[in-house]
Design a protein around this motif. Structure first.
Motif, PDB file in Angstrom:
ATOM      1  N   ASP A 224       2.868 -20.031 -17.104  1.00 37.41           N
ATOM      2  CA  ASP A 224       3.008 -20.197 -18.547  1.00 37.41           C
ATOM      3  C   ASP A 224       1.984 -21.245 -18.980  1.00 37.41           C
ATOM      4  OD1 ASP A 224       3.676 -20.528 -21.164  1.00 37.41           O
ATOM      5  OD2 ASP A 224       5.667 -21.359 -20.794  1.00 37.41           O
ATOM      6  N   TYR A 225       0.879 -20.767 -19.530  1.00 41.23           N
ATOM      7  CA  TYR A 225      -0.192 -21.658 -19.944  1.00 41.23           C
ATOM      8  C   TYR A 225      -0.031 -22.156 -21.381  1.00 41.23           C
ATOM      9  CZ  TYR A 225      -2.843 -19.885 -15.879  1.00 41.23           C
ATOM     10  OH  TYR A 225      -3.262 -19.545 -14.620  1.00 41.23           O
ATOM     11  N   SER A 226       1.007 -21.684 -22.085  1.00 41.00           N
ATOM     12  CA  SER A 226       1.088 -21.938 -23.527  1.00 41.00           C
ATOM     13  C   SER A 226       1.053 -23.418 -23.908  1.00 41.00           C
ATOM     14  CB  SER A 226       2.329 -21.263 -24.118  1.00 41.00           C
ATOM     15  OG  SER A 226       3.516 -21.714 -23.481  1.00 41.00           O
ATOM     16  N   PRO A 227       1.635 -24.346 -23.118  1.00 43.50           N
ATOM     17  CA  PRO A 227       1.524 -25.756 -23.516  1.00 43.50           C
ATOM     18  C   PRO A 227       0.132 -26.346 -23.293  1.00 43.50           C
ATOM     19  CG  PRO A 227       3.401 -25.375 -22.035  1.00 43.50           C
ATOM     20  CD  PRO A 227       2.510 -24.183 -21.940  1.00 43.50           C
ATOM     21  N   LEU A 228      -0.748 -25.595 -22.610  1.00 38.97           N
ATOM     22  CA  LEU A 228      -2.014 -26.166 -22.153  1.00 38.97           C
ATOM     23  C   LEU A 228      -3.235 -25.593 -22.855  1.00 38.97           C
ATOM     24  CD1 LEU A 228      -1.204 -25.930 -18.331  1.00 38.97           C
ATOM     25  CD2 LEU A 228      -0.995 -27.960 -19.787  1.00 38.97           C
ATOM     26  N   THR A 229      -3.046 -24.566 -23.662  1.00 33.46           N
ATOM     27  CA  THR A 229      -4.192 -23.901 -24.284  1.00 33.46           C
ATOM     28  C   THR A 229      -4.014 -23.827 -25.795  1.00 33.46           C
ATOM     29  OG1 THR A 229      -3.131 -21.746 -23.942  1.00 33.46           O
ATOM     30  CG2 THR A 229      -4.649 -22.503 -22.243  1.00 33.46           C
ATOM     31  N   GLY A 232      -3.776 -18.840 -29.457  1.00 30.52           N
ATOM     32  CA  GLY A 232      -4.647 -17.682 -29.561  1.00 30.52           C
ATOM     33  C   GLY A 232      -5.785 -17.645 -28.561  1.00 30.52           C
ATOM     34  N   GLN A 233      -5.952 -18.675 -27.754  1.00 28.09           N
ATOM     35  CA  GLN A 233      -7.049 -18.695 -26.782  1.00 28.09           C
ATOM     36  C   GLN A 233      -6.535 -18.302 -25.399  1.00 28.09           C
ATOM     37  OE1 GLN A 233      -9.334 -22.360 -25.114  1.00 28.09           O
ATOM     38  NE2 GLN A 233     -10.626 -21.560 -26.769  1.00 28.09           N
ATOM     39  N   ASP A 234      -7.255 -17.405 -24.747  1.00 24.48           N
ATOM     40  CA  ASP A 234      -6.899 -17.013 -23.398  1.00 24.48           C
ATOM     41  C   ASP A 234      -7.026 -18.219 -22.468  1.00 24.48           C
ATOM     42  OD1 ASP A 234      -6.727 -14.261 -21.607  1.00 24.48           O
ATOM     43  OD2 ASP A 234      -7.743 -15.887 -20.543  1.00 24.48           O
ATOM     44  N   PRO A 235      -6.070 -18.430 -21.555  1.00 18.07           N
ATOM     45  CA  PRO A 235      -6.144 -19.603 -20.674  1.00 18.07           C
ATOM     46  C   PRO A 235      -7.388 -19.624 -19.800  1.00 18.07           C
ATOM     47  CG  PRO A 235      -4.379 -18.115 -20.001  1.00 18.07           C
ATOM     48  CD  PRO A 235      -4.818 -17.677 -21.353  1.00 18.07           C
ATOM     49  N   PHE A 236      -7.898 -18.455 -19.393  1.00 25.06           N
ATOM     50  CA  PHE A 236      -9.115 -18.454 -18.590  1.00 25.06           C
ATOM     51  C   PHE A 236     -10.310 -18.930 -19.418  1.00 25.06           C
ATOM     52  CE2 PHE A 236      -8.043 -15.224 -14.973  1.00 25.06           C
ATOM     53  CZ  PHE A 236      -6.951 -16.011 -14.619  1.00 25.06           C
ATOM     54  N   GLU A 237     -10.306 -18.660 -20.705  1.00 25.66           N
ATOM     55  CA  GLU A 237     -11.352 -19.185 -21.578  1.00 25.66           C
ATOM     56  C   GLU A 237     -11.286 -20.705 -21.612  1.00 25.66           C
ATOM     57  OE1 GLU A 237     -14.581 -19.197 -24.183  1.00 25.66           O
ATOM     58  OE2 GLU A 237     -13.706 -17.422 -23.220  1.00 25.66           O
ATOM     59  N   THR A 238     -10.071 -21.248 -21.693  1.00 20.85           N
ATOM     60  CA  THR A 238      -9.892 -22.697 -21.696  1.00 20.85           C
ATOM     61  C   THR A 238     -10.394 -23.305 -20.389  1.00 20.85           C
ATOM     62  OG1 THR A 238      -7.953 -22.493 -23.129  1.00 20.85           O
ATOM     63  CG2 THR A 238      -8.202 -24.562 -21.922  1.00 20.85           C
ATOM     64  N   ILE A 239      -9.995 -22.713 -19.274  1.00 18.25           N
ATOM     65  CA  ILE A 239     -10.429 -23.229 -17.972  1.00 18.25           C
ATOM     66  C   ILE A 239     -11.946 -23.126 -17.847  1.00 18.25           C
ATOM     67  CG2 ILE A 239     -10.280 -22.907 -15.470  1.00 18.25           C
ATOM     68  CD1 ILE A 239      -7.417 -21.823 -15.942  1.00 18.25           C
ATOM     69  N   GLY A 240     -12.500 -22.001 -18.273  1.00 15.60           N
ATOM     70  CA  GLY A 240     -13.941 -21.820 -18.192  1.00 15.60           C
ATOM     71  C   GLY A 240     -14.707 -22.829 -19.029  1.00 15.60           C
ATOM     72  N   MET A 275      -5.182 -25.812 -12.426  1.00 16.84           N
ATOM     73  CA  MET A 275      -3.838 -25.235 -12.488  1.00 16.84           C
ATOM     74  C   MET A 275      -2.806 -26.154 -11.849  1.00 16.84           C
ATOM     75  SD  MET A 275      -4.891 -21.334 -11.491  1.00 16.84           S
ATOM     76  CE  MET A 275      -6.183 -20.491 -12.408  1.00 16.84           C
ATOM     77  N   GLU A 276      -3.116 -26.644 -10.676  1.00 15.76           N
ATOM     78  CA  GLU A 276      -2.135 -27.468  -9.963  1.00 15.76           C
ATOM     79  C   GLU A 276      -1.850 -28.766 -10.712  1.00 15.76           C
ATOM     80  OE1 GLU A 276      -2.938 -25.844  -5.412  1.00 15.76           O
ATOM     81  OE2 GLU A 276      -3.825 -27.754  -6.045  1.00 15.76           O
ATOM     82  N   GLU A 277      -2.868 -29.384 -11.265  1.00 13.15           N
ATOM     83  CA  GLU A 277      -2.659 -30.665 -11.954  1.00 13.15           C
ATOM     84  C   GLU A 277      -2.025 -30.479 -13.326  1.00 13.15           C
ATOM     85  OE1 GLU A 277      -6.391 -32.688 -12.036  1.00 13.15           O
ATOM     86  OE2 GLU A 277      -6.320 -33.208  -9.891  1.00 13.15           O
ATOM     87  N   ASN A 278      -2.517 -29.519 -14.100  1.00 13.45           N
ATOM     88  CA  ASN A 278      -2.040 -29.372 -15.464  1.00 13.45           C
ATOM     89  C   ASN A 278      -0.692 -28.677 -15.551  1.00 13.45           C
ATOM     90  OD1 ASN A 278      -4.258 -30.341 -17.434  1.00 13.45           O
ATOM     91  ND2 ASN A 278      -5.387 -29.163 -15.910  1.00 13.45           N
ATOM     92  N   ILE A 279      -0.492 -27.649 -14.743  1.00  9.47           N
ATOM     93  CA  ILE A 279       0.785 -26.934 -14.802  1.00  9.47           C
ATOM     94  C   ILE A 279       1.900 -27.793 -14.238  1.00  9.47           C
ATOM     95  CG2 ILE A 279       2.041 -24.935 -13.900  1.00  9.47           C
ATOM     96  CD1 ILE A 279      -0.705 -23.433 -14.116  1.00  9.47           C
ATOM     97  N   ALA A 280       1.625 -28.529 -13.163  1.00  6.77           N
ATOM     98  CA  ALA A 280       2.633 -29.446 -12.632  1.00  6.77           C
ATOM     99  C   ALA A 280       2.976 -30.510 -13.661  1.00  6.77           C
ATOM    100  CB  ALA A 280       2.132 -30.089 -11.345  1.00  6.77           C
ATOM    101  N   GLY A 281       1.963 -31.009 -14.370  1.00  6.58           N
ATOM    102  CA  GLY A 281       2.215 -31.999 -15.399  1.00  6.58           C
ATOM    103  C   GLY A 281       3.013 -31.450 -16.546  1.00  6.58           C
ATOM    104  N   SER A 282       2.735 -30.219 -16.930  1.00  8.31           N
ATOM    105  CA  SER A 282       3.475 -29.575 -18.004  1.00  8.31           C
ATOM    106  C   SER A 282       4.935 -29.384 -17.627  1.00  8.31           C
ATOM    107  CB  SER A 282       2.841 -28.218 -18.330  1.00  8.31           C
ATOM    108  OG  SER A 282       3.625 -27.486 -19.234  1.00  8.31           O
ATOM    109  N   ALA A 283       5.158 -28.949 -16.371  1.00 11.23           N
ATOM    110  CA  ALA A 283       6.537 -28.754 -15.918  1.00 11.23           C
ATOM    111  C   ALA A 283       7.276 -30.088 -15.856  1.00 11.23           C
ATOM    112  CB  ALA A 283       6.539 -28.078 -14.550  1.00 11.23           C
ATOM    113  N   GLY A 284       6.555 -31.128 -15.433  1.00  7.25           N
ATOM    114  CA  GLY A 284       7.181 -32.446 -15.343  1.00  7.25           C
ATOM    115  C   GLY A 284       7.567 -33.018 -16.681  1.00  7.25           C
TER     116      GLY A 284
END
Length: 300
Positions: A224-229, A232-240, A275-284
């Motif tokens: 679930d990338y929604s808290p991080l992007t 309307g932006q695709d999460p791969f676009e954000t990562i890129g 992914m590991e740093e941001n998603i873990a932070g979001s879950a935390g």
């Protein structure tokens, strides 16, 4: 003739011009490269996909290899198992098996994957839903034994691309199409990873059989990338974009197209760490991703 395409690239884009632009971008003889293309962004390409593939072959030479992601355009929908029983029976009894030689690449991937997989000498992997195709010196090695389960993970063509020191070329294609980031998703150790299971027919010893597959949810996202992007932006676009901001990758023009060349290992390392740093932070922070069932749409 679309004069807008001609004007965009200041005239027709030829095989020789594409090869010069690719060399200037940094693609070199002997490279193993996975490429993604939005053909119209280059301008008017004289001859279309064969011209582009020819220019790529000219650039990487006989020692090089080209690779694309294909998928299967006519695969049965993931959710056909929820259809009425007579419908399911019709699909199970009559749907042709995936055939690496005959089955068309997913049309959503554009014209180039289908053109490359049909090229004399091209090799296509055995996985029906996320098949790849390659042409060149390392084609057989890249496509061999594509894992049935976890087909974006270890042993996949994506993993082998990284292992061979391969590169990723974005020819006017948006960063959201950077398929190698699915390999990062498959390897990332982060909470809330989402998976799908589905059935598709394949050929085994010349016989059509139905197999069940398990993979990350590459349609709606393995996380679930929604808290991080941005909305309307695709999460791969954000990562890129974050990857480019960190100084990873080369930028340049191929024809009229804003293009990028990345080292596959850099994409994997950056994407997995992101992914590991941001998603873990979001879950935390109390926004843990929720599990999701098989996607409504057939595939990404």
């Amino acid at each position: 003739m679309d004069h807008a395409l001609l004007a965009r690239a200041d005239g027709p884009v030829t095989r020789a011009r594409i090869a010069r632009d690719l060399t200037a971008l940094g693609l070199a003889d002997g490279d193993t490269v996975m490429f993604h293309t939005r053909l119209s962004s280059l301008g008017y390409v004289a001859g279309g996909p064969p011209t582009l593939i020819g220019a790529l072959l000219d650039t990487v030479g006989e020692r090089g290899t080209l690779m694309v992601t294909c998928g299967w355009n006519d695969a049965p929908p993931y959710d056909f198992t929820d259809w009425p029983q007579p419908w399911q029976h019709a699909v199970r009894s009559g749907h042709p098996a995936y055939d690496p030689v005959l089955s068309e690449a997913d049309h959503d991937n554009g014209r180039l994957p289908e053109a490359l997989r049909r090229w004399p000498g091209a090799v296509r992997s055995r996985h029906p839903d996320v098949s790849c195709a390659a042409l060149g010196a390392a084609a057989g090695e890249l496509m061999a034994d594509h894992p049935w389960d976890d087909p974006h993970g270890p042993g996949s063509p994506l993993a082998k691309l990284v292992g061979l020191g391969g590169r990723v070329l974005m020819l006017g294609a948006p960063l959201e199409t950077l398929t190698l980031l699915h390999h990062a998703e498959a390897l990332a150790q982060a909470p809330g990873k989402r998976f799908v299971e589905y059935e598709q027919p394949v050929l085994e010893d010349g016989r059509r059989v139905w197999r069940r597959f398990r993979d990350i949810d590459s349609s709606k996202g393995a996380f679930d990338y929604s808290p991080l992007t941005p909305a309307g932006q695709d999460p791969f676009e954000t990562i890129g974009q974050d990857m480019l901001a960190a100084g990873i990758g080369r930028r340049g023009k191929v024809g009229a197209a804003d293009s990028h060349l990345f080292e596959a290992a850099d994409v994997l390392a950056f994407g997995r760490t992101w992914m590991e740093e941001n998603i873990a932070g979001s879950a935390g922070a109390g926004r843990s991703p929720q599990p999701r069932q098989a996607p409504e749409n057939p595939r990404r």
